[in-house]
Design an enzyme around this catalytic site. Structure first.
Site, PDB file in Angstrom:
ATOM      1  N   HIS A  80      -2.544  -5.266  -7.459  1.00  0.00           N
ATOM      2  CA  HIS A  80      -2.429  -4.974  -6.023  1.00  0.00           C
ATOM      3  C   HIS A  80      -2.559  -3.466  -5.771  1.00  0.00           C
ATOM      4  O   HIS A  80      -3.355  -3.029  -4.934  1.00  0.00           O
ATOM      5  CB  HIS A  80      -1.089  -5.507  -5.497  1.00  0.00           C
ATOM      6  N   GLU A  81      -1.796  -2.684  -6.490  1.00  0.00           N
ATOM      7  CA  GLU A  81      -1.769  -1.239  -6.229  1.00  0.00           C
ATOM      8  C   GLU A  81      -3.104  -0.574  -6.598  1.00  0.00           C
ATOM      9  O   GLU A  81      -3.514   0.379  -5.946  1.00  0.00           O
ATOM     10  CB  GLU A  81      -0.592  -0.583  -6.953  1.00  0.00           C
ATOM     11  N   HIS A 115      -4.032  -3.997   3.099  1.00  0.00           N
ATOM     12  CA  HIS A 115      -3.514  -5.363   2.978  1.00  0.00           C
ATOM     13  C   HIS A 115      -4.405  -6.417   3.622  1.00  0.00           C
ATOM     14  O   HIS A 115      -5.049  -6.173   4.630  1.00  0.00           O
ATOM     15  CB  HIS A 115      -2.101  -5.449   3.550  1.00  0.00           C
ATOM     16  N   CYS A 120       4.937  -4.695  -0.994  1.00  0.00           N
ATOM     17  CA  CYS A 120       4.394  -3.359  -1.230  1.00  0.00           C
ATOM     18  C   CYS A 120       4.832  -2.440  -0.096  1.00  0.00           C
ATOM     19  O   CYS A 120       4.982  -2.871   1.043  1.00  0.00           O
ATOM     20  CB  CYS A 120       2.875  -3.465  -1.277  1.00  0.00           C
ATOM     21  N   HIS A 123      -5.339  -0.632  -3.719  1.00  0.00           N
ATOM     22  CA  HIS A 123      -5.143   0.496  -2.799  1.00  0.00           C
ATOM     23  C   HIS A 123      -5.845   1.747  -3.327  1.00  0.00           C
ATOM     24  O   HIS A 123      -6.494   2.468  -2.574  1.00  0.00           O
ATOM     25  CB  HIS A 123      -3.652   0.806  -2.628  1.00  0.00           C
TER      26      HIS A 123
END
Ligand code: ZN
Ligand code: CA
Ligand code: ZN
Length: 310
Positions: free
Chosen positions: A266-267, A276, A118, A270
């Site tokens: 994952h994104e 992370h 990422c 965020h």
């Protein structure tokens, strides 16, 4: 005779069309030796302090991009001198990725650094977000002191308490095949948090926006072609999440391709305020290999519950 051959040729042509690889996920990367944006790191195998190997400046740029160093002047940042600052940055990287902090570009370090990842930096303004901190979790009914590895953005930005329903939309540059995997990723976060997600009914006004870009697209962090950086997203309440359009994307585990849904999970982390994690099994771990699929992990859930006091 020609009128007899013609239908045969048409038939063969039709077969060819049917068998030809179709479209979307198969951007033409020449078979055989694939290149990745992080391949330059392999040339630095064995490098250590005092070396002046050609290409060390690229490693400096890599480590600067992900937050591991910042040189006081441009000369030092762009020369091929393996100095103290670089050695110390490599040691910090090695600590974050559970490698013996030798400061040497050993095999394990090369292997980690070349793994696609990422684009969100691990460290910002000298704050190493991946270092484990001790926290007391109120969820620990057993009273056990839990060492957590998840992290938040600077100032712990998050969606306001009133904002638990978030809408998302796809920019026109997003391929249709990506939409279901992204929807499934939102569903997974929904079942583990207080958030609900729905695709916006109109193409305007949504809390979250998913886009597909290649190269420099106006963000601080330009994409880098195949491999290297795969995607990035912004902290709350920005709402933007971008895939690198130059990657081979797939639905599920496909060799040499990256799973839409895993990267979306994952994104979205965020977008909700997680940074992370140093836990390799966590979805918020920065790296992902081709063909790999992952799910939410207890470290991710603990992180989001901590951030929103759930
Ligand atoms: Zn990330
Ligand atoms: Ca890339
Ligand atoms: Zn972007």
């Amino acid at each position: 005779m020609a009128f007899k051959i013609f239908p045969l040729i048409s038939f063969l042509f039709l077969i060819f069309i049917l068998l030809a690889p179709s479209g979307h996920a198969k951007r033409s990367i020449p078979s055989g030796k694939k290149t990745s944006a992080f391949d330059f790191i392999k040339k630095l195998k064995g490098c250590h302090k005092g070396n002046t190997t050609k290409g060390i400046h690229e490693l400096k740029a890599y480590l600067e991009k992900f937050g591991y160093l910042r040189y006081p002047n441009k000369t030092q940042a762009t020369d091929d001198d393996f100095d103290d600052i670089l050695e110390s940055a490599i040691k910090t990287y090695q600590e974050n990725y559970h490698i013996k902090p030798s400061g040497v570009m050993d095999d394990e370090t090369i292997s980690k650094m070349t793994t696609p990842r990422c684009g969100v930096p691990d460290i910002v303004n000298g704050t190493n977000y991946m270092q484990p901190r001790n926290r007391n979790h109120k969820s620990g009914s057993s009273g056990v002191h839990v060492v957590s590895h998840y992290s938040f953005f600077e100032g712990e930005p998050k969606w306001p308490p009133s904002k638990t329903h978030l809408t998302y939309r796809f920019l026109p540059n997003v391929p249709a095949v990506a939409m279901d995997p992204v929807a499934r990723a939102f569903q997974k976060w929904q079942s583990s948090t207080h958030f609900t997600f729905a695709r916006a009914q109109t193409d305007q006004n949504s809390d979250l926006v998913i886009g597909f870009y290649r190269g420099d697209h106006g963000d601080i962090d330009p994409f880098d072609g195949p491999g290297g950086t795969l995607a990035h997203a912004f902290a709350p309440t920005n709402g933007r999440f971008h895939y690198d359009a130059d990657e081979q994307w797939s639905i599920g585990s496909v060799a040499d391709a990256f799973d839409y849904e895993t990267v979306a999970l994952h994104e979205i982390g965020h977008l909700l305020g997680l940074r992370h994690s140093s836990v390799e099994a966590a979805i918020m771990y920065s790296e992902i290999s081709a063909g790999q699929t992952k799910n939410l992990h207890e470290d991710d859930i603990a992180g989001i519950r901590d951030l929103y006091n759930l």
